[in-house]
Design a protein around this motif. Structure first.
Motif, PDB file in Angstrom:
ATOM      1  N   GLY A 156       3.817   7.401   3.305  1.00 23.05           N
ATOM      2  CA  GLY A 156       3.849   7.457   1.842  1.00 23.05           C
ATOM      3  C   GLY A 156       2.570   7.099   1.135  1.00 23.05           C
ATOM      4  N   GLY A 157       1.481   6.887   1.878  1.00 26.06           N
ATOM      5  CA  GLY A 157       0.213   6.565   1.240  1.00 26.06           C
ATOM      6  C   GLY A 157      -0.068   5.068   1.218  1.00 26.06           C
ATOM      7  N   SER A 158      -1.306   4.724   0.870  1.00 27.96           N
ATOM      8  CA  SER A 158      -1.761   3.330   0.928  1.00 27.96           C
ATOM      9  C   SER A 158      -1.049   2.428  -0.068  1.00 27.96           C
ATOM     10  CB  SER A 158      -3.275   3.267   0.685  1.00 27.96           C
ATOM     11  OG  SER A 158      -3.980   3.980   1.671  1.00 27.96           O
ATOM     12  N   TRP A 159      -0.856   2.888  -1.301  1.00 25.38           N
ATOM     13  CA  TRP A 159      -0.227   2.040  -2.316  1.00 25.38           C
ATOM     14  C   TRP A 159       1.225   1.760  -1.973  1.00 25.38           C
ATOM     15  CZ3 TRP A 159      -3.444  -0.526  -5.024  1.00 25.38           C
ATOM     16  CH2 TRP A 159      -4.668   0.023  -5.414  1.00 25.38           C
ATOM     17  N   PHE A 160       1.912   2.767  -1.458  1.00 29.95           N
ATOM     18  CA  PHE A 160       3.295   2.574  -1.023  1.00 29.95           C
ATOM     19  C   PHE A 160       3.354   1.567   0.114  1.00 29.95           C
ATOM     20  CE2 PHE A 160       6.486   3.883   2.187  1.00 29.95           C
ATOM     21  CZ  PHE A 160       7.640   3.561   1.486  1.00 29.95           C
ATOM     22  N   ALA A 161       2.438   1.694   1.088  1.00 26.42           N
ATOM     23  CA  ALA A 161       2.414   0.790   2.231  1.00 26.42           C
ATOM     24  C   ALA A 161       2.076  -0.635   1.816  1.00 26.42           C
ATOM     25  CB  ALA A 161       1.399   1.295   3.262  1.00 26.42           C
ATOM     26  N   LEU A 162       1.099  -0.782   0.932  1.00 24.68           N
ATOM     27  CA  LEU A 162       0.697  -2.112   0.470  1.00 24.68           C
ATOM     28  C   LEU A 162       1.842  -2.797  -0.264  1.00 24.68           C
ATOM     29  CD1 LEU A 162      -1.547  -4.237   0.060  1.00 24.68           C
ATOM     30  CD2 LEU A 162      -2.163  -3.032  -2.043  1.00 24.68           C
ATOM     31  N   THR A 163       2.480  -2.079  -1.164  1.00 28.61           N
ATOM     32  CA  THR A 163       3.586  -2.655  -1.941  1.00 28.61           C
ATOM     33  C   THR A 163       4.761  -3.015  -1.044  1.00 28.61           C
ATOM     34  OG1 THR A 163       2.934  -1.315  -3.851  1.00 28.61           O
ATOM     35  CG2 THR A 163       5.152  -2.260  -3.874  1.00 28.61           C
ATOM     36  N   ALA A 166       3.999  -6.015   1.254  1.00 29.53           N
ATOM     37  CA  ALA A 166       3.898  -7.252   0.469  1.00 29.53           C
ATOM     38  C   ALA A 166       5.286  -7.773   0.116  1.00 29.53           C
ATOM     39  CB  ALA A 166       3.081  -7.011  -0.798  1.00 29.53           C
ATOM     40  N   VAL A 167       6.150  -6.881  -0.348  1.00 26.66           N
ATOM     41  CA  VAL A 167       7.518  -7.278  -0.708  1.00 26.66           C
ATOM     42  C   VAL A 167       8.259  -7.796   0.523  1.00 26.66           C
ATOM     43  CG1 VAL A 167       9.760  -6.416  -1.488  1.00 26.66           C
ATOM     44  CG2 VAL A 167       7.669  -5.735  -2.687  1.00 26.66           C
ATOM     45  N   LEU A 168       8.110  -7.101   1.647  1.00 24.79           N
ATOM     46  CA  LEU A 168       8.791  -7.522   2.874  1.00 24.79           C
ATOM     47  C   LEU A 168       8.272  -8.874   3.356  1.00 24.79           C
ATOM     48  CD1 LEU A 168      10.784  -6.896   5.121  1.00 24.79           C
ATOM     49  CD2 LEU A 168       8.969  -5.624   6.298  1.00 24.79           C
ATOM     50  N   ALA A 186       5.372 -15.441  -4.803  1.00 21.89           N
ATOM     51  CA  ALA A 186       4.010 -15.956  -4.612  1.00 21.89           C
ATOM     52  C   ALA A 186       3.439 -15.521  -3.272  1.00 21.89           C
ATOM     53  CB  ALA A 186       4.010 -17.482  -4.724  1.00 21.89           C
ATOM     54  N   ILE A 187       4.241 -15.625  -2.205  1.00 19.25           N
ATOM     55  CA  ILE A 187       3.785 -15.203  -0.882  1.00 19.25           C
ATOM     56  C   ILE A 187       3.543 -13.699  -0.846  1.00 19.25           C
ATOM     57  CG2 ILE A 187       4.565 -14.866   1.496  1.00 19.25           C
ATOM     58  CD1 ILE A 187       3.507 -17.610   1.114  1.00 19.25           C
ATOM     59  N   ALA A 188       4.394 -12.944  -1.521  1.00 13.74           N
ATOM     60  CA  ALA A 188       4.218 -11.492  -1.555  1.00 13.74           C
ATOM     61  C   ALA A 188       2.862 -11.121  -2.149  1.00 13.74           C
ATOM     62  CB  ALA A 188       5.344 -10.839  -2.358  1.00 13.74           C
ATOM     63  N   VAL A 189       2.452 -11.840  -3.195  1.00 11.35           N
ATOM     64  CA  VAL A 189       1.164 -11.548  -3.845  1.00 11.35           C
ATOM     65  C   VAL A 189       0.013 -12.133  -3.033  1.00 11.35           C
ATOM     66  CG1 VAL A 189      -0.238 -11.901  -5.908  1.00 11.35           C
ATOM     67  CG2 VAL A 189       2.207 -11.444  -6.131  1.00 11.35           C
ATOM     68  N   GLU A 190       0.090 -13.447  -2.743  1.00 12.98           N
ATOM     69  CA  GLU A 190      -1.011 -14.119  -2.049  1.00 12.98           C
ATOM     70  C   GLU A 190      -1.266 -13.525  -0.663  1.00 12.98           C
ATOM     71  OE1 GLU A 190       0.401 -18.435  -3.852  1.00 12.98           O
ATOM     72  OE2 GLU A 190       0.516 -17.990  -1.730  1.00 12.98           O
ATOM     73  N   ALA A 191      -0.214 -13.472   0.137  1.00 17.01           N
ATOM     74  CA  ALA A 191      -0.381 -13.009   1.513  1.00 17.01           C
ATOM     75  C   ALA A 191      -0.242 -11.493   1.615  1.00 17.01           C
ATOM     76  CB  ALA A 191       0.645 -13.695   2.410  1.00 17.01           C
ATOM     77  N   GLY A 192       0.854 -10.966   1.079  1.00 15.85           N
ATOM     78  CA  GLY A 192       1.100  -9.536   1.216  1.00 15.85           C
ATOM     79  C   GLY A 192       0.006  -8.685   0.605  1.00 15.85           C
ATOM     80  N   VAL A 193      -0.349  -8.968  -0.631  1.00 17.36           N
ATOM     81  CA  VAL A 193      -1.362  -8.164  -1.317  1.00 17.36           C
ATOM     82  C   VAL A 193      -2.764  -8.496  -0.816  1.00 17.36           C
ATOM     83  CG1 VAL A 193      -2.427  -7.633  -3.544  1.00 17.36           C
ATOM     84  CG2 VAL A 193       0.061  -7.850  -3.381  1.00 17.36           C
ATOM     85  N   LEU A 194      -3.102  -9.780  -0.713  1.00 13.46           N
ATOM     86  CA  LEU A 194      -4.457 -10.159  -0.312  1.00 13.46           C
ATOM     87  C   LEU A 194      -4.766  -9.721   1.115  1.00 13.46           C
ATOM     88  CD1 LEU A 194      -7.139 -11.516  -0.777  1.00 13.46           C
ATOM     89  CD2 LEU A 194      -6.075 -13.722  -0.227  1.00 13.46           C
ATOM     90  N   LEU A 195      -3.871  -9.990   2.050  1.00 12.03           N
ATOM     91  CA  LEU A 195      -4.110  -9.592   3.433  1.00 12.03           C
ATOM     92  C   LEU A 195      -4.085  -8.076   3.586  1.00 12.03           C
ATOM     93  CD1 LEU A 195      -2.029 -12.382   5.180  1.00 12.03           C
ATOM     94  CD2 LEU A 195      -4.504 -12.081   5.347  1.00 12.03           C
ATOM     95  N   GLY A 196      -3.176  -7.415   2.850  1.00 17.50           N
ATOM     96  CA  GLY A 196      -3.147  -5.958   2.881  1.00 17.50           C
ATOM     97  C   GLY A 196      -4.416  -5.360   2.308  1.00 17.50           C
TER      98      GLY A 196
END
Length: 285
Positions: A156-163, A166-168, A186-196
């Motif tokens: 589904g593309g990079s944005w779909f994968a990142l989102t 992060a949510v998971l 907070a973890i979804a943003v800090e870890a999910g988004v930042l690490l992604g």
């Protein structure tokens, strides 16, 4: 009569037995190799978990081997994301980013904690925390950024994968001690988004592992819970300020401050990846 001899390069002729069969095509489908990899790497992680340094490091090595095998023999693709070339430099870059992330966040809320020195061997504490957090960083990054993000990116593309990842990632941490809907976000943003974002920027598992490792290790050494899991550190930290600022019993990751700091780091990474054309667009059917 003139006979014309046509010579074809062997590589231009695809033998029938080299044509991918139905089973091979199924295995190469992103959802399939993603799930096979999750079972394999997740199984290694489960067997090596328990908080002991040696099994954690051995498990990390085994997880990399399993990941490589799944990508090589199931997905039938190369693995530049775990290439040895520049692995050390990229890991050090990630470590620097992870340490900076926590250092900046802690400096902004330092007055909301009281710290005292812990008893025990400092060397043993550092070795134990570093080994355990290395194992956790390697296996979690292989699972989330190596398998899930790359598999979903192809679907589904990079944005779909990142989102999605992060949510998971945030949802999984809801089962941790002291967790709440806020800490999950907070973890979804800090870890999910930042690490992604780190992975999409550098396309390196080692950079994401370095960031993840430095983050968790620094938090643990400061005597703070790592995503709700408390363990002895070099210091004993007690939150004295508002929970929204300190993160309370969940740890600094439950604070609003690192959420903001992580976005300040992640957004430029994503912009750089977009400008280079490294983000996969969503497929239109």
């Amino acid at each position: 009569m003139v006979l014309l001899e046509v010579t074809m390069h062997p590589s231009s002729i695809a033998p029938a037995d080299h044509q991918p069969g139905r089973a091979s095509r199924i295995l190469r489908f992103p959802l399939v190799w993603m799930l096979v990899g999750i079972v394999g790497v997740g199984g290694v992680s489960a067997l090596s978990s328990g908080g002991s340094p040696v099994p954690a490091v051995v498990g990390a090595i085994a997880a990399v081997a399993v990941y490589w095998a799944v990508m090589r023999y199931v997905a039938r693709r190369s693995t530049p994301e775990i290439a040895r070339a520049r692995a050390g430099i990229l890991a050090l870059l990630g470590i620097g980013l992870g340490f900076m992330f926590i250092a900046v966040s802690m400096l902004m809320v330092m007055t909301e904690f009281s710290f005292t020195w812990a008893s025990g061997s400092a060397v043993a504490t550092v070795v134990s925390i570093a080994a355990v957090q290395l194992g956790a960083a390697v296996t979690e990054e292989l699972l989330f950024r190596g398998l899930l993000l790359q598999g979903l990116e192809r679907l589904g593309g990079s944005w779909f994968a990142l989102t999605s990842t992060a949510v998971l990632f945030g949802a999984i941490h809801l089962a941790n001690p002291g967790a709440s809907l806020w800490t999950g976000f907070a973890i979804a943003v800090e870890a999910g988004v930042l690490l992604g974002a780190t992975f999409l920027w550098l396309r390196s598992i080692w950079a994401a592992v370095g960031l993840h490792f430095a983050w968790n290790t620094t938090v643990g050494l400061l005597g703070l819970p790592v995503s709700g899991h408390a363990s002895p550190g070099l210091l004993i930290a007690e939150p004295t300020g508002p929970e929204l600022v300190t993160g309370g019993q969940f740890g600094i990751e439950g604070s609003i401050v690192p959420v903001a700091v992580s976005l300040l780091l992640a957004v430029p990474m994503l912009i750089a990846a977009h400008k280079r054309g490294d983000l996969v667009p969503m497929r239109r059917r």
